[in-house]
Design an enzyme around this catalytic site. Structure first.
Site, PDB file in Angstrom:
ATOM      1  N   TYR A  56      41.971  31.923  30.851  1.00  0.00           N
ATOM      2  CA  TYR A  56      40.673  31.579  30.281  1.00  0.00           C
ATOM      3  C   TYR A  56      40.375  30.097  30.481  1.00  0.00           C
ATOM      4  O   TYR A  56      41.030  29.224  29.906  1.00  0.00           O
ATOM      5  CB  TYR A  56      40.628  31.915  28.788  1.00  0.00           C
ATOM      6  CG  TYR A  56      40.870  33.369  28.467  1.00  0.00           C
ATOM      7  CD1 TYR A  56      40.464  34.380  29.340  1.00  0.00           C
ATOM      8  CD2 TYR A  56      41.505  33.747  27.285  1.00  0.00           C
ATOM      9  CE1 TYR A  56      40.688  35.710  29.048  1.00  0.00           C
ATOM     10  CE2 TYR A  56      41.723  35.079  26.982  1.00  0.00           C
ATOM     11  CZ  TYR A  56      41.320  36.055  27.874  1.00  0.00           C
ATOM     12  OH  TYR A  56      41.541  37.377  27.573  1.00  0.00           O
ATOM     13  N   HIS A 123      48.804  40.431  31.698  1.00  0.00           N
ATOM     14  CA  HIS A 123      47.347  40.333  31.662  1.00  0.00           C
ATOM     15  C   HIS A 123      46.695  41.126  32.793  1.00  0.00           C
ATOM     16  O   HIS A 123      47.033  40.956  33.961  1.00  0.00           O
ATOM     17  CB  HIS A 123      46.946  38.856  31.778  1.00  0.00           C
ATOM     18  CG  HIS A 123      45.530  38.571  31.415  1.00  0.00           C
ATOM     19  ND1 HIS A 123      44.992  37.314  31.468  1.00  0.00           N
ATOM     20  CD2 HIS A 123      44.519  39.381  30.988  1.00  0.00           C
ATOM     21  CE1 HIS A 123      43.728  37.339  31.084  1.00  0.00           C
ATOM     22  NE2 HIS A 123      43.416  38.599  30.800  1.00  0.00           N
TER      23      HIS A 123
END
Length: 315
Positions: A56, A123
């Site tokens: 992110y 992820h």
């Protein structure tokens, strides 16, 4: 705030979780100090699960979050972060190797100013599914590496995340029981897509805790609408826009209905949403304390119509 068991982890997590993706400037630019204040506001309001990733903002979200966490008592929150998806200078990268997974954990610890991670996730596993070795590499290499760190006490629990529920199921089916302790899925338990419910029996039978993210479906279920990069097909975007206009005409923001709906299922341990605005924490907590307008839910789902459960590829 209600708290729910996250599978067999022993963790009781708040029904609403704080997603730190916004702290990476993923959705729009923001004031860093207000973003840090939003973290404080969340924890002070009883939110005890915080989710982030090195990906992110290409490490920015973890760095900003670490500034908030450095002065916060460690027993006030559970911290979830991830390995496998990264980026630098605006370029996305993926590496699900054991070596990189271990390196990434220690790098995250440093950025976050903590000495252990409560949940470490692989992820967006579908990206490894597109590469050499496929999802089997997650089974054979990534997850065992994270369990080595668990045995060392560096991480407490191990999970996987993905948009595609079928990928989560495949990895779990090909791992020894107990390898995957939690899953995080996004955009599949909201007003326009409740596919996650079809997989709940599978997860529960294996004692796997379930976290759901993005109750607003990455902006589909908001009055502001989707960002330009949103991957949803136009027909779905248009249907959700009509639904938002309908809610607005009724004096009931679609954001309120979307949050209430996503948090209404007690089988989902926590619903994670992201913000950099402290006032949004207060607003959304107030939303879920109120009874949901069931009739309006039916009306919205009728408006979305044949676009229900229309999804997209992860990008």
């Amino acid at each position: 705030m209600q708290y729910r068991d996250l599978g067999k982890t022993g963790m009781k997590v708040s029904e609403l979780g704080f997603g730190a993706s916004s702290l990476g400037g993923v959705f729009h630019s923001f004031d860093e100090n207000r973003g840090i204040d939003a973290v404080y506001a969340a924890v002070e309001a009883g939110i005890n699960i915080i989710d982030v990733s090195p990906y992110y903002g290409h490490y920015k979200a973890e760095t900003v979050l670490g500034k908030a966490l450095k002065d916060m008592p460690r027993d006030k929150y559970y911290l979830s972060t991830k390995v496998g998806r990264y980026g630098k200078d605006g370029v996305n990268t993926w590496d699900y190797s054991a070596r990189r997974a271990k390196e990434s954990v220690y790098e995250s610890l440093e950025r976050l100013n903590i000495d252990y991670i409560d949940i470490i996730n692989v992820h967006d596993i579908e990206f490894q599914g597109r590469m050499e070795g496929g999802l089997q590499k997650v089974v054979d290499e990534t997850l065992p590496a994270l369990h080595e760190l668990k045995r060392e006490g560096v991480v407490k629990h191990v999970g996987i995340t993905d948009l595609q529920l079928e990928n989560l199921r495949w990895v779990i089916e090909h791992c020894p029981e107990g390898t995957v302790e939690s899953v995080m899925n996004f955009c599949h338990y909201c007003l326009c897509d409740d596919k996650l419910i079809d997989f709940m029996d599978f997860f529960e039978q294996r004692g796997i805790g379930v976290l759901s993210a993005s109750p607003f479906s990455m902006g589909l279920l908001t009055e502001r609408g989707v960002p330009d990069w949103h991957p949803a097909p136009k027909a779905l975007v248009d249907a959700c826009k009509r639904a938002a206009e309908h809610c607005k005409a009724k004096g009931y923001p679609i954001e309120k209905l979307a949050m209430q709906f996503s948090c209404s299922n007690p089988r989902i341990a926590s619903t994670v949403f992201s913000t950099t605005r402290p006032e949004a924490i207060t607003t959304n907590i107030a939303y879920i304390k109120e009874p949901m307008d069931e009739q309006l839910v039916r009306e919205v789902r009728d408006i979305i119509g044949d676009q229900q459960r229309v999804s997209w590829a992860n990008t």
